[in-house]
Design an enzyme around this catalytic site. Sequence first.
Site, PDB file in Angstrom:
ATOM      1  N   ARG A   1      12.178  -1.521  -5.979  1.00  0.00           N
ATOM      2  CA  ARG A   1      11.663  -1.739  -4.625  1.00  0.00           C
ATOM      3  C   ARG A   1      12.371  -0.842  -3.617  1.00  0.00           C
ATOM      4  O   ARG A   1      11.837  -0.561  -2.548  1.00  0.00           O
ATOM      5  CB  ARG A   1      11.845  -3.215  -4.256  1.00  0.00           C
ATOM      6  CG  ARG A   1      11.050  -3.655  -3.041  1.00  0.00           C
ATOM      7  CD  ARG A   1      11.304  -5.112  -2.705  1.00  0.00           C
ATOM      8  NE  ARG A   1      10.652  -6.014  -3.610  1.00  0.00           N
ATOM      9  CZ  ARG A   1      11.287  -6.917  -4.360  1.00  0.00           C
ATOM     10  NH1 ARG A   1      12.600  -7.002  -4.324  1.00  0.00           N
ATOM     11  NH2 ARG A   1      10.616  -7.724  -5.154  1.00  0.00           N
TER      12      ARG A   1
ATOM     13  N   LEU B   1       8.085   2.743  -3.084  1.00  0.00           N
ATOM     14  CA  LEU B   1       7.268   2.534  -1.894  1.00  0.00           C
ATOM     15  C   LEU B   1       7.934   3.079  -0.631  1.00  0.00           C
ATOM     16  O   LEU B   1       7.258   3.719   0.186  1.00  0.00           O
ATOM     17  CB  LEU B   1       6.927   1.053  -1.753  1.00  0.00           C
ATOM     18  CG  LEU B   1       5.983   0.537  -2.838  1.00  0.00           C
ATOM     19  CD1 LEU B   1       5.764  -0.959  -2.687  1.00  0.00           C
ATOM     20  CD2 LEU B   1       4.657   1.267  -2.811  1.00  0.00           C
TER      21      LEU B   1
ATOM     22  N   VAL C   1       1.572  -4.422  -2.702  1.00  0.00           N
ATOM     23  CA  VAL C   1       2.182  -4.454  -4.030  1.00  0.00           C
ATOM     24  C   VAL C   1       3.689  -4.658  -3.952  1.00  0.00           C
ATOM     25  O   VAL C   1       4.298  -4.552  -2.898  1.00  0.00           O
ATOM     26  CB  VAL C   1       1.864  -3.151  -4.806  1.00  0.00           C
ATOM     27  CG1 VAL C   1       0.371  -2.986  -4.953  1.00  0.00           C
ATOM     28  CG2 VAL C   1       2.457  -1.932  -4.102  1.00  0.00           C
ATOM     29  N   GLU C   2       4.283  -4.959  -5.122  1.00  0.00           N
ATOM     30  CA  GLU C   2       5.721  -5.224  -5.262  1.00  0.00           C
ATOM     31  C   GLU C   2       6.186  -6.312  -4.306  1.00  0.00           C
ATOM     32  O   GLU C   2       7.256  -6.215  -3.688  1.00  0.00           O
ATOM     33  CB  GLU C   2       6.535  -3.934  -5.073  1.00  0.00           C
ATOM     34  CG  GLU C   2       6.409  -2.968  -6.245  1.00  0.00           C
ATOM     35  CD  GLU C   2       7.496  -1.913  -6.241  1.00  0.00           C
ATOM     36  OE1 GLU C   2       8.618  -2.205  -5.801  1.00  0.00           O
ATOM     37  OE2 GLU C   2       7.222  -0.802  -6.682  1.00  0.00           O
ATOM     38  N   GLY C   3       5.393  -7.353  -4.180  1.00  0.00           N
ATOM     39  CA  GLY C   3       5.688  -8.436  -3.252  1.00  0.00           C
ATOM     40  C   GLY C   3       4.988  -8.196  -1.938  1.00  0.00           C
ATOM     41  O   GLY C   3       5.344  -7.279  -1.195  1.00  0.00           O
TER      42      GLY C   3
END
Length: 824
Positions: free
Chosen positions: A378, A382, A500-502
């Site tokens: 993370r 991103l 995405v990714e939470g």
Amino acid sequence: MSIAAPFLVLLILGGLAAYHRMRLAPWVAVSAGGLVLCWLFGASHAATMVAAVLLAIVAIPLLVPAIRLPFVTTPLFGMYRKVLPPLSETERVALEAGTVGWEGELFGGKPDWNVLFAQPRPTLREDEQAFLDGPVEELCSMVNDWEITHVHADLQPELWDYIKRNKFFGMIVPKEYGGLGFTALGNHKVIEKLASISSVVSSTVGVPNSLGPAELLMHYGTTEQKDYYLPRLADGREVPCFGLTGPWAGSDATSIPDFGIVTMGDWNGARVVGVRLTFDKRYITLAPVATLIGLAFRMYDPDHILGDKEDIGITLGLLPRDTAGVEIGRRAMPLNSPFQNGPVRGKDVFIPLSQLIGGEAFAGKGWQMLVECLSIGRSITLPSTASGGSRIAARVTGAYARIRKQFGLSVGRFEGVEEALARIGGNAYTITALAEASAAAVARGELPAVPSTISKYHCTEMGREVIKDAMDIHGGKGIILGPKNYLGRAWQASPIGITVEGANIMTRSLMIFGQGAILCHPWVLKEMKAANNTDASQGLREFDSALFGHIGFAISNAVRSLWFGITGASFGAAPGDEYTKRYFRKLNRYSAVLALMADTSMLLLGGKLKFKESLSGRLGDVLSQLYIASAMLKRYQDQGSPAADRPLLAWAFHNAMHKLELSLSAALRNFPVRPVSWLLWALVFPLGRRAEAPSDRLSHKVASILMAPGEARDRIGRGAFLTPGENHPAGRIDSYLPAVVAAEPVERKFQKALKGHEGRAHDFASQLDLAVANGWITADERRQLEQLREMTIDTISVDDFEADELRSSGYAAVVAAQATRAAA
């Protein structure tokens, strides 16, 4: 006055002791000395005696352990253990998985800036820089984003081949396994540059170097797993994906319904112990082309083949694509950003225990593995994508706003456009600093649980604002798709990073402050561990130390908040030069405020705080803006404190403080316990809110930086792919800016002379003939204006198509197939 003097002395000395975080014994000694001076210099003896008695009543029980432990600490310890909300195993793992870095100093209320400045300047290795200058530059020059997104809905075969051949999928794989062995900073810079030309390419390269089989194997894999899979992942023989998200539990690994039953089965001709899996995953990036699938599932052993425990817990496995029962579903289409994405399903899929990541020893430890590796992934992909996109957007939008003219004036000179340009420049400055800071933290060996959520959330949110403003400034140029459009696909893709990714709503409301309040607080986690200590005597002593440290900490933050609020944080020790010292003082103030607010919220709300998502989100905003501002100041210092960057730093910093005060204000106005909120407001904002959004004058300076060649503009674009080319219209427009600026005086001279001439020349060529004939411009200046016209046309032109050209044969086939199925 002589009567009040002893009490004023106690109050003043107590405040000074609290401000400087003096321990209890020195504070008592200093206070006693002050009372002695009062006695000697004429204060009322009776009042001095009363003040001394009050000091003794407070000090003696707290300073004498024989009194404090049984009569003060023990009752409080019992009360604390009763009200302490139970800490689930998943929460415990999440709290223990990450490390605490600079964010801990900010949460402590009195940051030691030497800790931040002691961090080494982020620097690429020679091989990393060579890779950026060589294979990355070459790959960017090969990219035609229009063909990727509209014609093929995929990378062309030559791009796939180049990526694999040059080990883009193996950036994080150690060199001993055939990978590139890049640091997190090197990984960040590669993704950043690729994102500036195509989000499809950057996500395709980023995912294998983020959470997935390679990273998990590097940390937890057995020797046999590493030796076999890592070389194959490094050179692209294996294309990985990781199945976490499912239809019923999203990315919540603790609630996934996918399961595996320990049993006997056949594998490569042998009868072995393994797991029979049933799973349904979706939104899995690279799944349609993956040859190796990482999978999260819950493992059960009902027949107790492995031991007495039936529910073993979250476990991670590796499934080759050709494993019997594995089904790769049809592709999903993420908002015209067609990176490979789709579902993965399986029923009664058998794998041996040797295919569990880490082998049997790591069965049931998948949640811990995921939490540790998610914070790394993370922190990179991103934020780096947002950083690359914001760099290119700032550069090309500044050039476009200078080249594009309306009413005889560059559109960037209109104040409304200046506001948007300033937001682009300021947000780009912020994003790039934050993304680099989080990558640097990973490169230093940290597991930045809290900074990774801050970076992911704020980089993607600000990235969306940057592309929105860029689209507004470009107008029709931005919305007409085609090979000449360099913004439309980025605009369409901007919600992807936010989702995405939470998802960002969850990240802000639950994770940033939710983890930070316990993990980063200097005392809370110690108190919780003491309360859960099975040795009651040792737990009591640990609690005693933590509790009174916490009480002093809370008093100190209240005093510091009030003092900074009254003085506007204009005084006090602070690092930095004469320009930045005021910024550091503001951060000192709001660090104390955050600590005060966090303590008050946890004390009064306890376990209910986790359900107060709006309050948690606003306090998370405060922590985030403190961390972001620190990252900007650190980057500014690392770059040698360039004066040319000051407008960018000032805009970004004032914007951060404005956001911070808005969040603080909202938190106080909506605090559930109203009398406490009034008291907190008096401590936090004794003179009212003072932070203001960046001024118009400052916005003008930032906009001017983006619209003129210069070192600050160069630094904003550093790391983006800017090489002009047939397939890179943004690079071409950016390259025009110096020539456009140089031609403007000639253009003004030409327009002024033409306007004052009575003759008529309607087309541009005739006007140039007239200007040369009358001596208004020279032949060289004519060529300069002709070049300016060509550059302007290339800058503002858009694409058009025959109707048949816009019909995608692949899409038509999909529609026909769907119609056939519907009819059947």
